[in-house]
Design a protein around this motif. Structure first.
Motif, PDB file in Angstrom:
ATOM      1  N   UNK A  22     -11.265   4.220   8.527  1.00 42.51           N
ATOM      2  CA  UNK A  22     -10.457   4.742   9.626  1.00 42.51           C
ATOM      3  C   UNK A  22      -9.106   4.047   9.723  1.00 42.51           C
ATOM      4  N   UNK A  23      -9.006   2.825   9.139  1.00 38.82           N
ATOM      5  CA  UNK A  23      -7.713   2.148   9.105  1.00 38.82           C
ATOM      6  C   UNK A  23      -6.824   2.673   7.979  1.00 38.82           C
ATOM      7  N   UNK A  24      -7.440   3.333   7.001  1.00 34.46           N
ATOM      8  CA  UNK A  24      -6.682   3.805   5.840  1.00 34.46           C
ATOM      9  C   UNK A  24      -6.310   5.280   5.918  1.00 34.46           C
ATOM     10  N   UNK A  25      -6.887   6.017   6.846  1.00 34.90           N
ATOM     11  CA  UNK A  25      -6.628   7.453   6.929  1.00 34.90           C
ATOM     12  C   UNK A  25      -6.096   7.801   8.317  1.00 34.90           C
ATOM     13  N   UNK A  26      -5.114   8.669   8.326  1.00 29.26           N
ATOM     14  CA  UNK A  26      -4.559   9.205   9.572  1.00 29.26           C
ATOM     15  C   UNK A  26      -4.562  10.721   9.441  1.00 29.26           C
ATOM     16  N   UNK A  29      -4.004   6.031   2.709  1.00 28.53           N
ATOM     17  CA  UNK A  29      -3.352   4.846   2.152  1.00 28.53           C
ATOM     18  C   UNK A  29      -4.249   4.200   1.113  1.00 28.53           C
ATOM     19  N   UNK A  30      -3.622   3.646   0.067  1.00 24.30           N
ATOM     20  CA  UNK A  30      -4.337   2.918  -0.980  1.00 24.30           C
ATOM     21  C   UNK A  30      -3.364   1.926  -1.593  1.00 24.30           C
ATOM     22  N   UNK A  31      -3.881   1.071  -2.468  1.00 26.86           N
ATOM     23  CA  UNK A  31      -3.052   0.007  -3.019  1.00 26.86           C
ATOM     24  C   UNK A  31      -2.318   0.410  -4.291  1.00 26.86           C
ATOM     25  N   UNK A  32      -2.585   1.617  -4.793  1.00 25.33           N
ATOM     26  CA  UNK A  32      -1.817   2.163  -5.905  1.00 25.33           C
ATOM     27  C   UNK A  32      -1.494   3.622  -5.601  1.00 25.33           C
ATOM     28  N   UNK A  33      -0.383   4.141  -6.095  1.00 27.36           N
ATOM     29  CA  UNK A  33      -0.070   5.555  -5.849  1.00 27.36           C
ATOM     30  C   UNK A  33      -1.133   6.495  -6.395  1.00 27.36           C
ATOM     31  N   UNK A  59       0.842  -1.202   0.000  1.00 30.21           N
ATOM     32  CA  UNK A  59       0.000   0.000   0.000  1.00 30.21           C
ATOM     33  C   UNK A  59       0.869   1.240   0.000  1.00 30.21           C
ATOM     34  N   UNK A  60       0.286   2.334  -0.533  1.00 23.78           N
ATOM     35  CA  UNK A  60       0.987   3.608  -0.689  1.00 23.78           C
ATOM     36  C   UNK A  60       0.198   4.684   0.043  1.00 23.78           C
ATOM     37  N   UNK A  61       0.905   5.649   0.588  1.00 20.31           N
ATOM     38  CA  UNK A  61       0.261   6.715   1.381  1.00 20.31           C
ATOM     39  C   UNK A  61       0.588   8.074   0.761  1.00 20.31           C
ATOM     40  N   UNK A  62      -0.452   8.866   0.519  1.00 15.97           N
ATOM     41  CA  UNK A  62      -0.306  10.238   0.014  1.00 15.97           C
ATOM     42  C   UNK A  62      -0.589  11.200   1.155  1.00 15.97           C
ATOM     43  N   UNK A  63       0.312  12.144   1.361  1.00 12.28           N
ATOM     44  CA  UNK A  63       0.172  13.090   2.465  1.00 12.28           C
ATOM     45  C   UNK A  63      -0.346  14.428   1.959  1.00 12.28           C
ATOM     46  N   UNK A  64      -1.255  15.004   2.721  1.00 11.78           N
ATOM     47  CA  UNK A  64      -1.832  16.311   2.406  1.00 11.78           C
ATOM     48  C   UNK A  64      -1.787  17.182   3.650  1.00 11.78           C
ATOM     49  N   UNK A  65      -1.447  18.431   3.449  1.00 13.75           N
ATOM     50  CA  UNK A  65      -1.493  19.406   4.544  1.00 13.75           C
ATOM     51  C   UNK A  65      -2.337  20.587   4.094  1.00 13.75           C
ATOM     52  N   UNK A  66      -3.313  20.940   4.918  1.00 11.93           N
ATOM     53  CA  UNK A  66      -4.233  22.014   4.556  1.00 11.93           C
ATOM     54  C   UNK A  66      -4.628  22.790   5.804  1.00 11.93           C
ATOM     55  N   UNK A  67      -5.177  23.949   5.567  1.00 11.83           N
ATOM     56  CA  UNK A  67      -5.591  24.819   6.666  1.00 11.83           C
ATOM     57  C   UNK A  67      -6.893  25.490   6.265  1.00 11.83           C
ATOM     58  N   UNK A 125       4.418   2.454   1.282  1.00 11.86           N
ATOM     59  CA  UNK A 125       4.468   2.758   2.712  1.00 11.86           C
ATOM     60  C   UNK A 125       4.549   1.487   3.548  1.00 11.86           C
ATOM     61  N   UNK A 126       4.019   0.403   3.026  1.00 10.29           N
ATOM     62  CA  UNK A 126       4.007  -0.849   3.767  1.00 10.29           C
ATOM     63  C   UNK A 126       3.540  -1.987   2.893  1.00 10.29           C
TER      64      UNK A 126
END
Length: 378
Positions: free
Chosen positions: A134-138, A153-157, A51-59, A344-345
């Motif tokens: 909830x297991x796929x998002x932090x 997180x997802x199974x493809x980028x 699985x792959x994790x994409x990070x986002x930061x927002x305000x 990511x894992x």
């Protein structure tokens, strides 16, 4: 000799029992700790999907916010509060419903090639879909800056980045809806205030009109000015006559026709001045200009006050109407989601060691309790 043989026999039996216990302990440890760890290691190494994790930061920011150095503590607290609202939304059922429900997650987390234990269940309920999501998002909020960090997180980028973008889009809709109801309620309230102020202004103007019709008078102030001008003219005429009489005194007889005419004119002027003054300030006459001016000024004051209230309400309504069409809150993306380059894992070795340690500790506790029970029974 018999005693020595008995002791040797007992020792042999003890050694046999301890040997059996050692073999049982090894077997139980292998079955309880080693074998599950080995199975998990083979599953993670050979079958478990990456699985792959994409990070986002927002305000979340208010469109009326000032620059950071001029922003007040209250404004920053409100921004943090809005970020926590978005955080709770990300971890809630309404987000899944807005994304498309469990079907949306199935399209992203149950493609071909994903192992059975990692994929989302087919025809999952909304509650099961939420638990899986909830297991796929932090997500978390920095209470200092108000920045919300989200990792999906997802199974493809590509799916990891696409899901993050869809979540951001739904968060933007949410922050617009946060103030939409309050702005709509404010607009409706101001509309009622404008209607009330317009009715009050209409009543005030109607009262002025009725006063003018009842008194056959447009403006008591203008009438008072006219009367004062008439009094001033009559006073001037009176002074001219008195001066003329004083000049001709001793030249013309007091009983002459000229004298009688001048005295008649003076009497007439005095009566006119007296009548005009009564029309201005007679206390017993309600039609006196002074009484009319008091009532008229009160009506005018009511009209001016009603006009002021109406103008304020109308301006406030126009501002609220413009605010209704203007975006008040917006999601500022500080770090946009991009397809990750590396998986990511799963972290096979770390998870395997952690599982082995947990199972080993659990086995040790169980073995210790079993030994205590056996000793107590023996």
């Amino acid at each position: 000799m018999r005693h020595a043989a008995f002791v040797i026999q007992k020792r042999a039996q003890g050694d046999g029992i301890r040997g059996q216990r050692g073999i049982s302990t090894l077997i139980s440890f292998t079955l309880f700790s080693v074998l599950p760890t080995l199975v998990y290691f083979l599953y993670g190494a050979l079958w478990q999907s990456r699985y792959y994790a994409a990070e986002t930061r927002m305000v979340v920011r208010d469109a009326r916010d000032k620059p950071r150095d001029a922003q007040s503590t209250a404004g920053l607290s409100l921004a943090i509060q809005n970020s926590f609202i978005v955080l709770n939304y990300i971890k809630s059922k309404p987000l899944l419903v807005d994304l498309g429900g469990a079907k949306y997650l199935e399209s992203k987390y149950a493609p071909a090639g994903v192992d059975f234990f990692s994929r989302i269940g087919h025809d999952a309920s909304l509650e099961d879909a939420l638990a899986y999501w909830l297991k796929q998002v932090v997500a978390s909020v920095d209470v200092v800056s108000g920045i919300l960090t989200m990792k999906v997180a997802a199974f493809t980028p590509q799916d990891a980045a696409k899901i993050s973008q869809d979540v951001i889009a739904q968060c933007e809709k949410l922050v617009n809806e946060i103030t939409l109801r309050s702005r709509s309620d404010k607009l409706a309230r101001l509309d009622r205030e404008v209607s009330t102020a317009a009715d009050a202004l209409a009543k005030a103007r109607a009262a002025v009109t009725m006063f003018r019709q009842a008194n056959v008078l447009i403006d008591p102030a203008a009438r008072a000015k006219t009367i004062n001008e008439q009094i001033a003219k009559l006073t001037t005429d009176k002074l001219e006559i008195e001066n003329s009489m004083a000049t001709l005194k001793g030249v013309i007889s007091p009983d002459s026709p000229t004298r009688r005419v001048e005295r008649s004119r003076l009497d007439a002027i005095d009566r006119q001045i007296s009548d005009l003054r009564k029309s201005l300030t007679d206390r017993d006459d309600e039609q006196a200009v002074a009484a009319q001016m008091g009532a008229y000024e009160r009506l005018q004051l009511d009209e001016q006050f009603a006009l002021l209230i109406y103008s304020i309400a109308k301006n406030a309504y126009q501002d609220a109407r413009q605010d209704l069409d203007r975006q008040q809150l917006y999601v500022g993306v500080v770090v946009a989601p991009v397809p990750p380059q590396e998986a990511e894992g799963p972290r096979i070795f770390a998870n395997t060691l952690l599982l082995f340690a947990c199972l080993g500790v659990a086995w040790a506790i169980a073995a210790l309790l079993a030994a205590v029970v056996n000793d107590h029974v023996a």
